[in-house]
Design an enzyme around this catalytic site. Sequence first.
Site, short mmCIF file in Angstrom:
data_model
loop_
_atom_site.label_atom_id
_atom_site.label_comp_id
_atom_site.label_asym_id
_atom_site.label_seq_id
_atom_site.Cartn_x
_atom_site.Cartn_y
_atom_site.Cartn_z
N GLU A 45 18.94 30.67 37.88
CA GLU A 45 19.64 31.42 38.93
C GLU A 45 18.76 31.65 40.15
O GLU A 45 19.23 31.68 41.28
CB GLU A 45 20.16 32.75 38.39
N PHE A 81 26.81 43.41 25.71
CA PHE A 81 26.06 42.15 25.75
C PHE A 81 25.99 41.64 27.20
O PHE A 81 26.99 41.59 27.90
CB PHE A 81 26.74 41.11 24.85
N GLN A 82 24.80 41.25 27.62
CA GLN A 82 24.54 40.76 28.97
C GLN A 82 25.01 41.75 30.05
O GLN A 82 25.51 41.35 31.09
CB GLN A 82 25.16 39.37 29.18
N LYS A 105 34.57 41.40 34.37
CA LYS A 105 35.38 40.33 33.79
C LYS A 105 36.88 40.68 33.76
O LYS A 105 37.72 39.82 34.03
CB LYS A 105 34.88 40.04 32.36
#
Lengths: 83, 582
Positions: free
Chosen positions: B58, B120-121, B170
């Site tokens: 990234e 998560f993440q 998301k």
Amino acid sequence: MKEELHRLNCFVENKPGVLARIVGLFSGRGYNIQTLSVGPTEDGTVSRMKIDVLGSDRVIRQIILQLRNQVNVIEVTVRRKTA
Amino acid sequence: MWKHAMKSKQQVTGAQALVDSLAKAGTEVLFGYPGGAVLDIFNCLPDAPFQFVLGRHEQGSVHMADGYARATGRVGVCLVTSGPGATNTVTGLATANMDGVPLVCVTGQVPLGQIGTDAFQEADTTGITRAVSKHNFLVHSADELPEIVAEAFYIATHGKPGPVVIDVPKNVQQALTDATYPERVSLRAYHPESSATSAQMARLAKLVNEAERPVIYAGGGVIASGAAKDVAALAHRAQIPVATTLMGLGSFDERDPLSLRLAGMHGTAAANYAINHTDLLIALGVRFSDRVTGKLAAYAKKAKIVHVDCDPASIGKNVRVSLGIVADVKDVLTTVSSRVKAAEHAEWLAQIEEWKRKRPMAYKPMHQHVIMPQQVIEAIDNATKGEALLVTDVGQHQMWAAQYFRHSHPRRFLSSGGMGTMGFGIPAAIGAAFGRPDRKVVAVCGDGGAQMTFEELVVAVEHKLPVTFVVINNSCLGMVRQWQELFYGKRYAGSILSVRGRLANERLEQDLKYDYLPDFVKLAQAHGADATRVIDPAKLEGVIRKAVKSGRPTLVEAIVEPRANVYPMQPGGQPVEGMIFE
């Protein structure tokens, strides 16, 4: 340089993250805010922040210029506070 | 606040609205890396009207977007996932933020309902990037997405440009919306446009007309504002010599007799002496970096300083100014030029010529058969007839690239100036090649910085980009080594990359099979690129010429004299009298 107590009045858009952005400009310089109050104005989309902070005139001036550069800051005023 | 176009009845997902908005905003190339929290956005990319370029890290993707933006003047756009994807962008964002490069970086985020649960993440992306971006957004609803994208592009490009982060949870990507891209952006509190008053213009013209020893000091703001021609016009009209910052290289043609070239720590003697003796320093689009001023109290001490910049917070920050003008440099120069009288300044220019003659930018070969690093830059200049779009990494080679290339055009020298980010060179050159396929892009890196983002070389190979990557290998971290030699008693801790010459307590076996790792030629070949190593000074220029001409991604490793230092040097915090020449 001599540090004196300054009172800043900031009018900002009432949005999440704005307070953190403003406070970061002080904490990133190692300045300790002495008093902080945030409240709504008559226009609910605008908040007013009162910030008392010790600092030299020069650095406070620099912080104000950077505050005014912030996307969510509408107006900033400052005066020296006599103890 | 918003002028909406006709509301479409058709609903799309937030992800689709985001991709549509990026296209509306003018995105031609999107750099990035996928992951769980951006799968919905990636699912829309096969039908997007712009190209997606897959980086390999990234940080590399953000530097690519940055190189693209610096080379073209357009906004660089980047898309990465949540958590580690977002944290890996931090160095890239900070680099763009310091140098005022317009970027929009979209990061995925865990669903709104999971924020703060150590999902998560998950990372607090807006919190982490606040200090390294111009602005950032956490999107709460798909309906906001088109507006926020439009605002992000507006903020990235207005006032002092900079990177803007859009963090998109998301579930917002999956929600449906019929919001459309706004026709106009108008922000309540952000109005960075400012122009000079007529009194300021009159004062500026008067100061210029009265000056006996004026100097123009041009920075990155001249390039950002597209004012290079206007600077040249003013300089020629009143015969004013021009020094530039590192970011300002290319804003004034160095082949012009009025050019003083680079000012500052590793600038020319003529530039630094002229600033020391000038009675009027006309500073355009600069921020008076500590790398330029040295000891502040002694800086331009005989001068009145005029400072024109679009950023009000830059004016009066480091130096006292007689006249500060918050405005676009081009606007100011266009208006003031008619009021500036033609002048000769013959005596002043004669003095400057003498400084140039007495203290030219020069180096001496240390061994007959060993390439001097400065020679590599001259070879690139000759091999490309000065037409290269030169991208550097950070360190000694960066300063040599600034000093020994004849910079002549804006947006042809890309370098991490403020942040000094090692690892910038390779990906930024790749981004620049996407933006300017018509240019001969040459990346110059040291052996240290090249190893930091070498993985991105595959991107140049996959896309058959005509980029020449020149690794100037001195088997050490040269700038660190130079400071240790000059200021730290020659104790070379951590700065020697070959086995030979390492300190005893870095505990390397002296009978290792290799003296130096990696083998850059094999490494480049493993990435699919052509590669050549050059050791003989006589073959240097030919090898570079061939690489540039090949039109293929090619790495040239030049083995150079390891003890060469960057001179002249005005050590940090010193006045100009402290300049060291060898």
